[in-house]
Design an enzyme around this catalytic site. Structure first.
Site, mmCIF file in Angstrom:
data_model
loop_
_atom_site.group_PDB
_atom_site.id
_atom_site.type_symbol
_atom_site.label_atom_id
_atom_site.label_comp_id
_atom_site.label_asym_id
_atom_site.label_seq_id
_atom_site.Cartn_x
_atom_site.Cartn_y
_atom_site.Cartn_z
ATOM 1 N N TYR A 103 -6.364 6.802 3.972
ATOM 2 C CA TYR A 103 -6.551 5.756 2.965
ATOM 3 C C TYR A 103 -5.859 4.456 3.376
ATOM 4 C CZ TYR A 103 -5.465 2.526 -0.606
ATOM 5 O OH TYR A 103 -5.301 1.333 -1.248
ATOM 6 N N GLU A 149 0.819 -1.213 0.000
ATOM 7 C CA GLU A 149 0.000 0.000 0.000
ATOM 8 C C GLU A 149 0.857 1.268 0.000
ATOM 9 O OE1 GLU A 149 -2.979 0.302 -0.660
ATOM 10 O OE2 GLU A 149 -3.679 -1.749 -0.463
ATOM 11 N N ASP A 163 -9.218 5.949 -1.929
ATOM 12 C CA ASP A 163 -8.098 6.383 -2.758
ATOM 13 C C ASP A 163 -8.661 7.026 -4.032
ATOM 14 O OD1 ASP A 163 -9.157 4.227 -4.040
ATOM 15 O OD2 ASP A 163 -7.232 3.473 -4.752
#
Length: 372
Positions: free
Chosen positions: A125, A42, A143
């Site tokens: 996020y 991520e 996102d």
DNA sequence: TAGTCGTGGTG
DNA sequence: TCACCAAGACT
């Protein structure tokens, strides 16, 4: 903005997850739900495309297979592993967070989005992504994909460039998200946003959720998402100094803050700062720079323009145009006043170079090659 | 809040 | 060459 009934929400979840089960992308970080794997992927994926991340992720996991190994990693090795990915504060924050997990949490990850956000480099996020994917928490992961997909599906008119818009989307998505499979729901939205619902050249007519796509049904999907424009990069003209001696090349460590912090580069000098009158020629600026190097650092160097194109490099908000100047110096020259040091080319491969430094080095070598 | 922080790809 | 985009966070 369109509102859905509970029946529509259920139908949407079923349609989306059925499609995801059949067509989800096979990605290296989807082998399991290990929070370390989810987390590193991520962070790498922030503002970065999937195909760019894949090779970096695979190398990173071989080199730093556990959060403990990352916490103990040498910073030079870490930056080398991140070289070329950009947004280098991500790498520094990654290690900072690894140390937080190892020391403050004794290697046991916090599982809620709220707790995860306390770790360095983890914002709203990423916290939602890790909490939902690794720990099955029913929280939104908003996102760029989620902004785009839900703006189109529901005709949400709020400007996604504005920070306050995030909470509007979070509220909406938290009502729509599957409570049974929140991680898959969030990832399905991302896959959708990367395939049928991309920013440009989208293909809504073949999308598995086209029946839920109100802006498509209304023929106004090109309106969404609403997003104000960014400013264009401001140009900066620099001289890039390639100073050579038998001890190698003279490199300067960039300041600890600002763009490319702590990176070793050929020294850069702002041409603007050397201009006295508008009509100054570049030759005059070079002469003035030579005098300045003498006055400030007691270095007397004859600088010569490196033939060929100037090096150009565009960042998000700056555009650098670098004129390369080369010169020779004795290895015994006194560098005590100069904020840099000699580095042999044999050391270059061990160091993390920014893209712009690599471009300067390459341009200089090409010029030398063509001379001979 | 708006600006800052990289790089590669695309039309 | 340019504008814009790509799984954002931090100040």
């Amino acid at each position: 903005m369109v509102e859905w009934s509970q029946d529509q929400i259920n139908a949407f979840q079923t349609t989306l997850l059925t499609w995801y089960d059949q067509h989800k992308r096979d990605l290296p970080w989807r082998q399991d739900h290990d929070p370390y794997h989810v987390w590193v992927s991520e962070i790498m994926l922030q503002q970065t495309q999937v195909q760019t991340v894949i090779p970096y992720y695979l190398r990173f996991m071989k080199q730093f297979p556990t959060v403990q190994s990352l916490a103990e990693a040498d910073e030079t090795d870490l930056m080398k592993a991140w070289e070329g990915l950009g947004y280098y504060s991500r790498a520094r924050n990654l290690q900072r967070a690894a140390k937080q997990v190892v020391n403050d949490y004794h290697g046991h990850w916090p599982e809620t989005a709220s707790e995860l956000q306390d770790l360095s480099g983890i914002g709203p996020y990423t916290a939602g992504a890790i909490a939902s994917i690794a720990f099955n928490q029913p929280v939104a992961a908003v996102d760029g994909n989620a902004f785009r997909v839900f703006a189109r599906l529901l005709e949400i008119d709020d400007d996604i460039a504005k920070p306050q818009t995030r909470k509007i989307f979070e509220t909406v998505i938290n009502r729509l998200i599957s409570k049974e499979r929140p991680g898959d729901f969030n990832q399905a939205i991302m896959d959708l946003g990367a395939s049928y619902m991309t920013a440009t050249n989208f293909d809504s007519s073949n999308s598995p959720v086209k029946a839920f796509n109100q802006s498509y049904l209304d023929g106004i999907e090109s309106k969404y998402p609403v997003k104000t424009k960014k400013k264009r990069p401001v140009p900066h003209n620099y001289f890039g100094l390639v100073i050579r001696s038998s001890k190698g090349y003279l490199l300067e460590k960039r300041p600890t803050s600002g763009i490319l912090p702590n990176f070793w580069m050929f020294p850069l000098y702002d041409q603007q700062a050397l201009i006295k009158e508008k009509a100054d020629s570049q030759a005059q600026l070079i002469q003035r720079l030579e005098k300045q190097l003498q006055a400030d650092y007691q270095l007397s160097i004859q600088l010569h323009k490196v033939a060929g194109k100037t090096v150009s490099h565009t960042f998000t908000h700056q555009k650098w145009l670098i004129t390369l100047l080369e010169g020779d110096l004795s290895a015994t020259a006194d560098l005590s006043y100069f904020p840099g040091k000699w580095i042999q080319t044999t050391q270059f491969p061990k160091m993390a170079f920014s893209k712009v430094q690599s471009k300067m080095w390459e341009a200089y070598q090409n010029q030398r090659l063509s001379k001979k």
